[in-house]
Design a protein around this motif. Structure first.
Motif, mmCIF file in Angstrom:
data_model
loop_
_atom_site.group_PDB
_atom_site.id
_atom_site.type_symbol
_atom_site.label_atom_id
_atom_site.label_comp_id
_atom_site.label_asym_id
_atom_site.label_seq_id
_atom_site.Cartn_x
_atom_site.Cartn_y
_atom_site.Cartn_z
ATOM 1 N N ILE A 148 0.861 -1.189 0.000
ATOM 2 C CA ILE A 148 0.000 0.000 0.000
ATOM 3 C C ILE A 148 0.892 1.232 0.000
ATOM 4 C CG2 ILE A 148 -1.641 1.346 1.358
ATOM 5 C CD1 ILE A 148 -2.708 -1.324 2.444
ATOM 6 N N VAL A 149 0.630 2.148 -0.913
ATOM 7 C CA VAL A 149 1.336 3.427 -0.935
ATOM 8 C C VAL A 149 0.615 4.352 0.038
ATOM 9 C CG1 VAL A 149 2.090 5.369 -2.348
ATOM 10 C CG2 VAL A 149 2.035 3.054 -3.324
ATOM 11 N N SER A 150 1.211 4.542 1.182
ATOM 12 C CA SER A 150 0.551 5.273 2.263
ATOM 13 C C SER A 150 0.639 6.781 2.104
ATOM 14 C CB SER A 150 1.168 4.874 3.608
ATOM 15 O OG SER A 150 2.578 5.040 3.576
ATOM 16 N N SER A 151 1.652 7.268 1.369
ATOM 17 C CA SER A 151 1.881 8.707 1.316
ATOM 18 C C SER A 151 2.586 9.080 0.016
ATOM 19 C CB SER A 151 2.735 9.128 2.517
ATOM 20 O OG SER A 151 2.966 10.510 2.543
ATOM 21 N N SER A 165 5.742 3.473 1.185
ATOM 22 C CA SER A 165 4.875 2.298 1.182
ATOM 23 C C SER A 165 4.969 1.532 2.494
ATOM 24 C CB SER A 165 5.245 1.360 0.026
ATOM 25 O OG SER A 165 5.199 2.036 -1.211
ATOM 26 N N ASP A 166 3.965 0.686 2.719
ATOM 27 C CA ASP A 166 3.944 -0.069 3.970
ATOM 28 C C ASP A 166 4.963 -1.204 4.000
ATOM 29 O OD1 ASP A 166 2.691 -1.807 2.215
ATOM 30 O OD2 ASP A 166 0.961 -2.193 3.508
ATOM 31 N N ASN A 167 5.664 -1.456 2.906
ATOM 32 C CA ASN A 167 6.752 -2.438 2.913
ATOM 33 C C ASN A 167 8.099 -1.795 3.260
ATOM 34 O OD1 ASN A 167 7.226 -1.006 0.578
ATOM 35 N ND2 ASN A 167 7.454 -2.787 -0.754
ATOM 36 N N GLY A 168 8.067 -0.522 3.643
ATOM 37 C CA GLY A 168 9.284 0.172 4.053
ATOM 38 C C GLY A 168 10.020 0.867 2.933
ATOM 39 N N ALA A 169 9.486 0.855 1.717
ATOM 40 C CA ALA A 169 10.182 1.441 0.576
ATOM 41 C C ALA A 169 9.858 2.925 0.436
ATOM 42 C CB ALA A 169 9.807 0.709 -0.707
ATOM 43 N N VAL A 170 10.884 3.695 0.063
ATOM 44 C CA VAL A 170 10.746 5.103 -0.291
ATOM 45 C C VAL A 170 11.205 5.237 -1.737
ATOM 46 C CG1 VAL A 170 11.436 7.474 0.215
ATOM 47 C CG2 VAL A 170 11.231 5.809 2.076
ATOM 48 N N HIS A 171 10.322 5.713 -2.620
ATOM 49 C CA HIS A 171 10.637 5.836 -4.040
ATOM 50 C C HIS A 171 10.659 7.307 -4.438
ATOM 51 C CE1 HIS A 171 9.364 1.594 -3.959
ATOM 52 N NE2 HIS A 171 10.071 1.451 -5.070
ATOM 53 N N PHE A 172 11.648 7.665 -5.262
ATOM 54 C CA PHE A 172 11.791 9.037 -5.742
ATOM 55 C C PHE A 172 11.770 9.011 -7.267
ATOM 56 C CE2 PHE A 172 14.280 12.968 -6.608
ATOM 57 C CZ PHE A 172 13.530 13.861 -5.864
ATOM 58 N N PHE A 173 10.774 9.703 -7.836
ATOM 59 C CA PHE A 173 10.550 9.675 -9.277
ATOM 60 C C PHE A 173 10.792 11.037 -9.904
ATOM 61 C CE2 PHE A 173 7.534 6.780 -7.258
ATOM 62 C CZ PHE A 173 7.709 5.582 -7.964
ATOM 63 N N ARG A 175 9.301 13.486 -12.964
ATOM 64 C CA ARG A 175 7.917 13.701 -13.373
ATOM 65 C C ARG A 175 7.488 12.770 -14.501
ATOM 66 N NH1 ARG A 175 4.602 14.480 -17.128
ATOM 67 N NH2 ARG A 175 5.854 16.029 -18.195
ATOM 68 N N GLN A 176 8.414 12.322 -15.313
ATOM 69 C CA GLN A 176 8.090 11.429 -16.425
ATOM 70 C C GLN A 176 7.870 9.986 -15.978
ATOM 71 O OE1 GLN A 176 7.499 12.585 -19.425
ATOM 72 N NE2 GLN A 176 8.095 14.679 -18.873
ATOM 73 N N GLY A 177 8.055 9.718 -14.689
ATOM 74 C CA GLY A 177 7.863 8.367 -14.177
ATOM 75 C C GLY A 177 9.139 7.574 -14.042
ATOM 76 N N ASN A 178 10.274 8.186 -14.351
ATOM 77 C CA ASN A 178 11.557 7.508 -14.210
ATOM 78 C C ASN A 178 11.937 7.404 -12.742
ATOM 79 O OD1 ASN A 178 11.615 10.417 -14.740
ATOM 80 N ND2 ASN A 178 13.831 10.286 -14.371
ATOM 81 N N LEU A 179 12.195 6.191 -12.284
ATOM 82 C CA LEU A 179 12.597 5.969 -10.896
ATOM 83 C C LEU A 179 14.042 6.409 -10.737
ATOM 84 C CD1 LEU A 179 11.968 4.842 -8.071
ATOM 85 C CD2 LEU A 179 12.749 2.609 -8.897
ATOM 86 N N MET A 180 14.259 7.448 -9.930
ATOM 87 C CA MET A 180 15.596 8.000 -9.764
ATOM 88 C C MET A 180 16.377 7.285 -8.675
ATOM 89 S SD MET A 180 14.669 12.054 -10.340
ATOM 90 C CE MET A 180 16.380 12.576 -10.338
ATOM 91 N N TRP A 181 15.689 6.925 -7.606
ATOM 92 C CA TRP A 181 16.310 6.121 -6.572
ATOM 93 C C TRP A 181 15.254 5.511 -5.656
ATOM 94 C CZ3 TRP A 181 14.993 8.034 -1.835
ATOM 95 C CH2 TRP A 181 14.829 9.415 -1.683
ATOM 96 N N GLN A 182 15.674 4.518 -4.881
ATOM 97 C CA GLN A 182 14.799 3.861 -3.904
ATOM 98 C C GLN A 182 15.540 3.739 -2.585
ATOM 99 O OE1 GLN A 182 12.995 0.115 -5.091
ATOM 100 N NE2 GLN A 182 13.122 -0.667 -2.994
ATOM 101 N N GLY A 183 14.864 4.098 -1.503
ATOM 102 C CA GLY A 183 15.422 3.942 -0.168
ATOM 103 C C GLY A 183 14.626 2.912 0.612
ATOM 104 N N LEU A 184 15.149 2.529 1.755
ATOM 105 C CA LEU A 184 14.476 1.522 2.575
ATOM 106 C C LEU A 184 14.463 1.969 4.022
ATOM 107 C CD1 LEU A 184 13.113 -1.270 2.366
ATOM 108 C CD2 LEU A 184 15.315 -2.275 2.999
#
Length: 382
Positions: A148-151, A165-173, A175-184
């Motif tokens: 679940i994307v909580s925020s 997300s509720d799995n502990g992931a932090v995603h940074f995109f 604007r075009q939808g390209n995933l720039m990085w992911q944190g945990l």
């Protein structure tokens, strides 16, 4: 004598604020406020979307057809948005409530965010989804199976989106939808926020750690908070992050520096808000209190809302505060200590405007309760 009476009557009336409310209504799940404080938006468990003006009058209300779980305001285009438990995303005209478009996402909508120009809308549900101003879906992204994307938070410059997300992931995109990085994070992410230019990203989790990233990602600046983080808000300039915790602590940090100040509220802090430059911080608690602080940590005032405060939102300069508590939605003028008279019971349960009878000394300038039958509340950020 006539002139003297004319002067004295407003002064006496202004000694304390008053409001009217409907005794039975529907739980307010979320609130948002215009950047200049002209109006606030409230979404209810009964499906209501209500626009309340500064003077306490209801500009319009409409039904979304299912519980409204998130609301947002885009000042630049006079847009407002609402998301529902059925997965509908509605964009409306803030002046009339007329619907521009309706989209849909996978799962209940948990959060919504506009950029500063209002040309896009990010929605968090079972996925992150981006819509353009015409309601067309630009892209969507899954943060993990059965998550679940909580925020979600959209940088005001329109170039970056962060999601937790509720799995502990932090995603940074981008604007075009390209995933720039992911944190945990060390636990379920409960709230994320991003500065105006995307240079500072804050994430809080039930793992009792505040994490702050830069635009490039990498290892975050992290601080142990000692209790699960239930909510947070970052000032637009990225200089101050307010953190609400389980147990009642409200803490403000200067990213990459440390704790700026701390206050005890006495009950779980369910929601926080912060002004654009961090001059004002607001918090709502499970015990039903709204607290207002200066950016330096001095408490200006507190207000008993009578029910758990599940949503607060501050105008850009912090002059006005919106709050949702139980079956009521409030709009305050923050410069003055709230002083409200006893509410006058309504004759029926029809939504109605609630004009203020008080003058200059009245901080509580409007209150509404929306009829649709009492229901459960949702603890949310903002």
């Amino acid at each position: 004598m006539i002139v003297l009476v004319a002067v004295l009557i407003p002064a006496a009336a202004g000694a304390e604020a008053s409001y009217r409310s409907i005794p039975e209504g529907s739980t307010v799940n979320d609130v948002a406020i215009a950047g200049d404080g002209r109006y606030m938006l409230a979404g209810t468990e009964g499906g209501g979307i209500i626009c309340l003006q500064q003077d306490g009058t209801v500009a319009w209300n409409m039904s979304a057809g299912s519980p409204v779980t998130a609301v947002a305001v885009a000042d630049a285009r006079n847009y407002v948005a609402a998301g529902t438990g059925a997965g509908d995303v509605l964009v409306l005209d803030e002046r009339s409530g007329n619907r521009y478009w309706t989209g849909s996402v996978a799962g209940p909508v948990r959060d919504l965010s506009f950029p500063g120009d209002g040309r896009f809308l990010a929605a968090g549900s079972n996925r992150v989804t981006l819509f353009d101003y015409q309601g067309l879906e630009d892209w969507n992204f899954s943060t993990g199976a059965n998550t679940i994307v909580s925020s979600v938070a959209f940088a005001a410059d329109g170039n970056y989106i962060v999601a937790g997300s509720d799995n502990g992931a932090v995603h940074f995109f981008g604007r075009q939808g390209n995933l720039m990085w992911q944190g945990l994070a060390r636990g379920a992410v409960t709230a994320v926020d991003v500065s105006r230019d995307g240079s500072v990203v804050a994430a809080g989790s039930r793992g009792r750690v505040l994490q702050v990233y830069g635009r490039a990602g990498g290892l975050p600046w992290a601080v142990q908070t000692g209790a699960p983080i239930l909510t947070l808000a970052l000032s637009a300039d990225g200089q101050l992050v307010a953190v609400g915790k389980e147990g009642g602590d409200l803490e403000c940090y200067r990213p990459r520096q440390g704790l700026a100040w701390q206050n005890r509220t006495g009950s779980d802090v369910l929601t926080v808000g912060i002004s654009r430059r961090g001059e004002i911080v607001a918090a709502g608690t499970a015990a039903g209190s709204v607290h207002l602080f200066t950016g330096g940590g001095a408490e200006r005032w507190s207000f008993d809302a009578g029910a758990p405060v599940t949503a607060v939102a501050l105008s850009g300069s912090g002059d006005y505060l919106a709050a949702g508590a139980g079956e009521q939605a409030f709009i305050f003028r923050t410069a003055e200590v709230p002083a409200a008279t006893t509410a006058t019971p309504a004759e029926n349960a029809t939504p109605t405007a609630t004009p203020t009878e008080a003058g200059g000394a009245g901080a509580l300038i409007g209150i509404i309760a929306v009829a649709a039958g009492a229901a459960r509340g949702l603890s949310r950020r903002r």
